[in-house]
Design an enzyme around this catalytic site. Sequence first.
Site, PDB file in Angstrom:
ATOM      1  N   HIS A 231      -7.239  -8.371  -2.653  1.00  0.00           N
ATOM      2  CA  HIS A 231      -8.574  -7.788  -2.439  1.00  0.00           C
ATOM      3  C   HIS A 231      -8.548  -6.305  -2.748  1.00  0.00           C
ATOM      4  O   HIS A 231      -7.504  -5.658  -2.705  1.00  0.00           O
ATOM      5  CB  HIS A 231      -9.033  -8.000  -0.986  1.00  0.00           C
ATOM      6  CG  HIS A 231      -8.109  -7.396   0.018  1.00  0.00           C
ATOM      7  ND1 HIS A 231      -6.991  -8.043   0.488  1.00  0.00           N
ATOM      8  CD2 HIS A 231      -8.102  -6.176   0.612  1.00  0.00           C
ATOM      9  CE1 HIS A 231      -6.349  -7.251   1.334  1.00  0.00           C
ATOM     10  NE2 HIS A 231      -6.997  -6.109   1.423  1.00  0.00           N
TER      11      HIS A 231
ATOM     12  N   ARG B  59      -2.925 -11.976   3.494  1.00  0.00           N
ATOM     13  CA  ARG B  59      -4.231 -11.577   2.980  1.00  0.00           C
ATOM     14  C   ARG B  59      -4.345 -11.972   1.513  1.00  0.00           C
ATOM     15  O   ARG B  59      -3.442 -11.702   0.724  1.00  0.00           O
ATOM     16  CB  ARG B  59      -4.433 -10.047   3.060  1.00  0.00           C
ATOM     17  CG  ARG B  59      -4.473  -9.400   4.429  1.00  0.00           C
ATOM     18  CD  ARG B  59      -5.638  -9.772   5.326  1.00  0.00           C
ATOM     19  NE  ARG B  59      -6.905 -10.151   4.726  1.00  0.00           N
ATOM     20  CZ  ARG B  59      -7.866  -9.340   4.295  1.00  0.00           C
ATOM     21  NH1 ARG B  59      -7.721  -8.040   4.374  1.00  0.00           N
ATOM     22  NH2 ARG B  59      -8.998  -9.801   3.786  1.00  0.00           N
TER      23      ARG B  59
ATOM     24  N   TYR C 104      -0.631  -9.835   0.473  1.00  0.00           N
ATOM     25  CA  TYR C 104       0.386  -9.260   1.363  1.00  0.00           C
ATOM     26  C   TYR C 104       0.335  -9.912   2.737  1.00  0.00           C
ATOM     27  O   TYR C 104      -0.697 -10.401   3.165  1.00  0.00           O
ATOM     28  CB  TYR C 104       0.256  -7.735   1.456  1.00  0.00           C
ATOM     29  CG  TYR C 104      -1.052  -7.204   2.010  1.00  0.00           C
ATOM     30  CD1 TYR C 104      -1.273  -7.078   3.381  1.00  0.00           C
ATOM     31  CD2 TYR C 104      -2.071  -6.795   1.149  1.00  0.00           C
ATOM     32  CE1 TYR C 104      -2.458  -6.561   3.884  1.00  0.00           C
ATOM     33  CE2 TYR C 104      -3.273  -6.283   1.639  1.00  0.00           C
ATOM     34  CZ  TYR C 104      -3.455  -6.170   3.004  1.00  0.00           C
ATOM     35  OH  TYR C 104      -4.628  -5.668   3.491  1.00  0.00           O
TER      36      TYR C 104
ATOM     37  N   TYR D  56       0.841  -1.199   0.000  1.00  0.00           N
ATOM     38  CA  TYR D  56       0.000   0.000   0.000  1.00  0.00           C
ATOM     39  C   TYR D  56       0.873   1.245   0.000  1.00  0.00           C
ATOM     40  O   TYR D  56       1.932   1.263   0.632  1.00  0.00           O
ATOM     41  CB  TYR D  56      -0.878   0.045   1.253  1.00  0.00           C
ATOM     42  CG  TYR D  56      -2.060  -0.887   1.217  1.00  0.00           C
ATOM     43  CD1 TYR D  56      -3.278  -0.456   0.707  1.00  0.00           C
ATOM     44  CD2 TYR D  56      -1.955  -2.194   1.678  1.00  0.00           C
ATOM     45  CE1 TYR D  56      -4.378  -1.313   0.678  1.00  0.00           C
ATOM     46  CE2 TYR D  56      -3.048  -3.062   1.652  1.00  0.00           C
ATOM     47  CZ  TYR D  56      -4.253  -2.610   1.151  1.00  0.00           C
ATOM     48  OH  TYR D  56      -5.326  -3.447   1.107  1.00  0.00           O
TER      49      TYR D  56
HETATM   50 FE   FE2 Z   1      -6.179  -4.487   2.513  1.00  0.00          FE
END
Ligand code: FE2
Lengths: 256, 188
Positions: free
Chosen positions: A177, A174, A164, A125
């Site tokens: 998404h 994860r 990630y 991110y």
């Molecule tokens: Fe996320």
Amino acid sequence: MTTPLTQGRISEEIAERREAYTKAVTVGAPERSHPDRGYAPYRSSVLRHPGKPLVALHDPEAVELSGPVFGVTDVTALDHDLTRQHQGEPLGERIKVTGRVLDRDGRPVRGQLVEVWQANASGRYAHQRDDHPAPLDPNFTGVGRCLTDDQGAYEFVTVKPGAYPWRNHVNAWRPAHIHFSLFGNAFTQRLITQMYFPGDPLLAYDPILQSVTDDSARERLVAAYDHDLSTPEWSLGYRWDIVLDGPAATWIEEGR
Amino acid sequence: MSTTPSQTVGPFYGYALPFAKGGEIAPAGHPDALAVHGYVYDGAGAPVPDALIEIWQPAPDGSRRGAPGSLRRDPVTGAVIGRSDVGFTGFGRVGTDADGHYELRTMPPGGVPYLSVIVFARGLLHHLHTRIYLPGLTDTVTDPLLAGLEPERRATLLAVAHGERLHRFDIRLQGDAEHEETVFLAFD
Ligand SMILES: [Fe+2]
């Protein structure tokens, strides 16, 4: 020394919670779309959910039966295309994600704000606090907005986000998404959720997705690959429709 | 139709959802504006630094139609430039800071004594609705929600006035030994 919290242990807890839900439904408990807020396999939920039941409010005059509105001044024409927000093009698999936003009676939610945010193709991110040692992409921020059209449709062009790691337990990952934020015609219809990709092997391991213990509800968080939405020599297409929960006052629907 | 399940807002919404002047719901410098601030706490009494609070309320004249422009953009640069002083949007959004603190500035809601609130947070799988009742406007005997609550539960929905235009409202996602949990609401 404490034993490390393994995926195996988390997966056992996930299975226990799902069995308990299925058993409860079999003996007459209502089916539930939403996760239980106190879902221990997702460890961060433990101290962040109410211990007391919600107070049910049946008030036709409640302000929450109306909601904020947004318009063309709140978005710019490029906001829906996450691949065109920088000088160059982001790395990754270019995708189009489209679908409709509906209320629980199946009516389109028109002219409302849809916001998305996501990791880049490497699973990172553009957020200060993301310390995952995967590369940032100078050509990708991963934030988009649009308004739904008269059919309730939205569309984003982006790149497929990467998986990630996170620290819920040892070796927690994860699945890929996209985070979605949605407004209905009433504040009661507000929804923040996540869209997943079909066939992702990480889906079964993820306590956040698995917090939705109802099998068909969980499937509603997974987009469908739609070959007709893929553009030759350009991008792959995914379709994901969203149905908002919660009531809206009838008076506010009149004028819209 | 079957509804789409909620999922947590997660830890990384901070560069996507909060917007410039998100807590400045009142027109700049308006003499009737009031400030609300407070802390969000978890069940161990620790501040929650990654919660997101949204506000929705009627305009001072009682209109619930809202107005667009909460995220008003500069058409040239695309930057969020804040609301215009014409047209009350009724919508605000603020994140908590590293201390779990939030603050906002708004106008008194017309026709009702409360601001509607939604709380999102990392760790919270499904958002929570609550209300900030403003003490100067609230009649706890006649309000349909407050009248039905035990006094200690009711107290969690009442902002505390510090002076005429400053209010404190804390949100406890989970009660602990010493503190009452905030009342959260279900609409159906
Ligand atoms: Fe996320």
